[in-house]
Design a protein around this motif. Structure first.
Motif, mmCIF file in Angstrom:
data_model
loop_
_atom_site.group_PDB
_atom_site.id
_atom_site.type_symbol
_atom_site.label_atom_id
_atom_site.label_comp_id
_atom_site.label_asym_id
_atom_site.label_seq_id
_atom_site.Cartn_x
_atom_site.Cartn_y
_atom_site.Cartn_z
ATOM 1 N N TYR A 213 0.790 -1.255 0.089
ATOM 2 C CA TYR A 213 -0.102 -0.043 -0.167
ATOM 3 C C TYR A 213 0.831 1.202 -0.008
ATOM 4 C CZ TYR A 213 -4.109 -2.883 0.600
ATOM 5 O OH TYR A 213 -4.950 -3.907 0.303
ATOM 6 N N ALA A 215 2.830 3.985 -1.601
ATOM 7 C CA ALA A 215 2.285 4.920 -2.957
ATOM 8 C C ALA A 215 3.349 5.829 -3.183
ATOM 9 C CB ALA A 215 0.770 5.628 -2.875
ATOM 10 N N SER A 216 2.926 6.886 -4.225
ATOM 11 C CA SER A 216 3.966 7.766 -4.705
ATOM 12 C C SER A 216 4.744 8.574 -3.556
ATOM 13 C CB SER A 216 3.131 8.599 -5.937
ATOM 14 O OG SER A 216 2.304 9.296 -5.158
ATOM 15 N N ALA B 124 -4.370 7.958 -4.049
ATOM 16 C CA ALA B 124 -3.608 8.851 -5.103
ATOM 17 C C ALA B 124 -3.669 10.322 -4.451
ATOM 18 C CB ALA B 124 -4.640 8.796 -6.188
ATOM 19 N N TYR B 139 -6.508 8.771 -11.024
ATOM 20 C CA TYR B 139 -6.885 7.413 -10.458
ATOM 21 C C TYR B 139 -6.500 6.177 -11.234
ATOM 22 C CZ TYR B 139 -9.327 10.367 -7.174
ATOM 23 O OH TYR B 139 -9.663 11.353 -6.473
ATOM 24 N N LYS B 142 -4.237 3.190 -9.945
ATOM 25 C CA LYS B 142 -4.168 3.382 -8.460
ATOM 26 C C LYS B 142 -4.947 2.585 -7.668
ATOM 27 C CE LYS B 142 -1.094 6.672 -9.029
ATOM 28 N NZ LYS B 142 -1.174 7.206 -10.116
ATOM 29 N N LYS B 143 -4.588 2.303 -6.422
ATOM 30 C CA LYS B 143 -5.776 1.381 -5.576
ATOM 31 C C LYS B 143 -6.784 2.285 -5.108
ATOM 32 C CE LYS B 143 -1.841 -1.689 -4.133
ATOM 33 N NZ LYS B 143 -0.836 -1.036 -4.771
ATOM 34 N N ALA B 169 -9.460 2.817 -11.321
ATOM 35 C CA ALA B 169 -8.650 2.439 -10.016
ATOM 36 C C ALA B 169 -9.168 1.110 -9.739
ATOM 37 C CB ALA B 169 -9.217 3.119 -8.748
ATOM 38 N N GLU B 291 2.291 -2.045 -12.480
ATOM 39 C CA GLU B 291 1.901 -0.850 -13.351
ATOM 40 C C GLU B 291 1.916 -1.076 -14.547
ATOM 41 O OE1 GLU B 291 4.548 2.359 -12.013
ATOM 42 O OE2 GLU B 291 3.467 2.935 -10.142
#
Lengths: 299, 299
Positions: A213, A215-216, B124, B139, B142-143, B169, B291
């Motif tokens: 989980y 993220a960026s 995000a 999104y 993204k999760k 998403a 990704e």
């Protein structure tokens, strides 16, 4: 401009220096020295160096300029290997991320020839290492900090500055002490913090779930934890006193922020966050304006 | 797919949700509610919302789906304003970065209507905020984490999932407790650390000199300190227990790393750095592979 340059360490930093000088037409011949024959061969195949040298003697013979771009802990040994072959007309510089220890090692290794050593530090990097990571534009618009010694001749400092300028860098000057304090705060401490965080998470029993989980924001925050552990071990040790001082100040700050959080003091927490956001926004505006000016040819 | 969606908070998160659904042709009408008339007007001018509503009643009348995309501390008050007008066929969800507190606030506000609330959190973000920062592709890939309640009907959870899928998403499920522990470690703590560092530097007497030499590593490390202080104050307080636990673990880790540094134990320092580098490299490889797969249409 330069007839021959010798580079000790043909990875990202040394390799990019060579490629940039070649692109600028500022050097006739680049000689390379490295700890590993395959890496040297790779640097030659990539056109970073013209000659892979098996000895310091071969590399520095007739060199106008020598760049040491190896982990800082090796600076003294490399300078000692150079000394017996160091010609009077050669200037030696380095690209080490710490300067007080490099200056101490250089004084120890070079003795009365110390005037020929002009300490430097280009402020540029990438996550990748090695000759394959070298870029001819790595230094464009970046700072190259020189920390000249009282013994250095003006024209020797200028020679080093001219090489970095030919790479596209902008020359700054600090004392070695100023340099090390500044970089402990804005570079060495952030690296230590990022390494410590990722190591901490990786050791938790549910590390896989956590990474899933992330993220960026986490990716950017920990980008510097992708850097070379060996290099950063050396930097941490070389700048230990200044880094400990910054780490202690930060741990005090974290303790204060923890108290605010534990007390559910939203206003006090927000004051820290807002001051940080404000300071960062000002900083980003300043550097973006400077980058724009650099692109337009000013410096 | 949706006849009418109401969005409370038309900034980055809510605005991007609306733009993505519109781009996907998945919604006929988007109604917006916000704390400020100029922001609502801007969202309307940008095509994010079709109607700027002055009341919850107007916004939720006939809505299939309501998204609350406001700072988490406001969730309870917004739900209370919705409740008197909440139709039986409407599903309400949120985009809050914390979930246990949101669920508690929702239970308090909605009482026996709690089954209509499906908690969610899209993973995000951007440094910028407000409607002008909204992107129709924010999104994609993204999760979106849903933390359904025991009371939720399967079809209502599916309706929320379908909306996020229409935004591009990928749906994940966690319990609210799992969610809050995971994000304390990989998101909330890094934000606190970055804010604390920039605030610490900004308060030093020589802050200008320090910022002058801060480079790209510092920029990435502190990017999250550019986030909204108000939002992160609320998140920190909302997830205080889990965040304090992670902060305490990290401060212990920093103390251990400090001891290694103070003892000049290079091997022990390098072990921390190398473990972090290794774990991060594995993680980056995993997310890059995911990704790539997402871009190729899998999920």
């Amino acid at each position: 401009m330069f007839d021959k340059i010798a580079i000790f360490g043909v990875g990202l930093i040394g390799g990019s220096f060579a490629l940039a000088l070649k692109k600028a037409g500022a050097v006739r011949e680049v000689a390379g020295v490295g700890r590993s024959a395959p890496v040297l061969a790779r640097a030659r195949a990539l056109g970073i160096i013209d000659r892979a040298c098996g000895s310091a003697a071969e590399a520095v013979a007739g060199a106008d300029l020598v760049l040491i771009a190896a982990p800082v802990a090796q600076t003294g040994a490399i300078l000692s290997s150079i000394l017996p072959h160091l010609e009077a007309g050669t200037v030696v510089t380095d690209a080490g991320s710490t300067k007080c220890d490099v200056v101490a090692a250089a004084r120890e290794a070079l003795g009365e020839r110390i005037a020929q050593f002009v300490p430097g530090h280009p402020i540029a990097g990438r996550e990748q290492n090695g000759p394959d990571a070298a870029l001819d534009d790595l230094y464009i618009g970046k700072k190259a900090v020189l920390t000249p010694l009282p013994e250095n001749r003006t024209e020797d400092v200028e020679r080093v500055g001219a090489a970095w300028r030919a790479c596209g860098a902008i020359i700054h000057r600090l004392t070695a002490e100023e340099h090390d304090k500044v970089f402990a705060a804005v570079s060495h401490l952030p690296h230590l913090l990022a390494y410590a965080l990722v190591d901490d998470i990786a050791r938790k029993p549910h590390a896989d779930l956590l990474f899933q989980y992330a993220a960026s924001g986490f990716r950017d925050f920990t980008r510097i934890a992708g850097s070379s552990p060996e290099m950063w071990r050396d930097i941490s040790l070389a700048n230990r006193a200044a880094l400990l001082a910054e780490l202690d100040a930060y741990m005090l700050q974290l303790g204060a922020v923890r108290e605010r959080l534990a007390a559910a003091d939203g206003a006090a927490l927000e004051a820290v966050y807002a001051n940080a956001q404000h300071a960062r926004q000002n900083w980003v505006r300043t550097i973006e304006a400077a980058e724009k000016q650099n692109r337009q040819g000013g410096d």
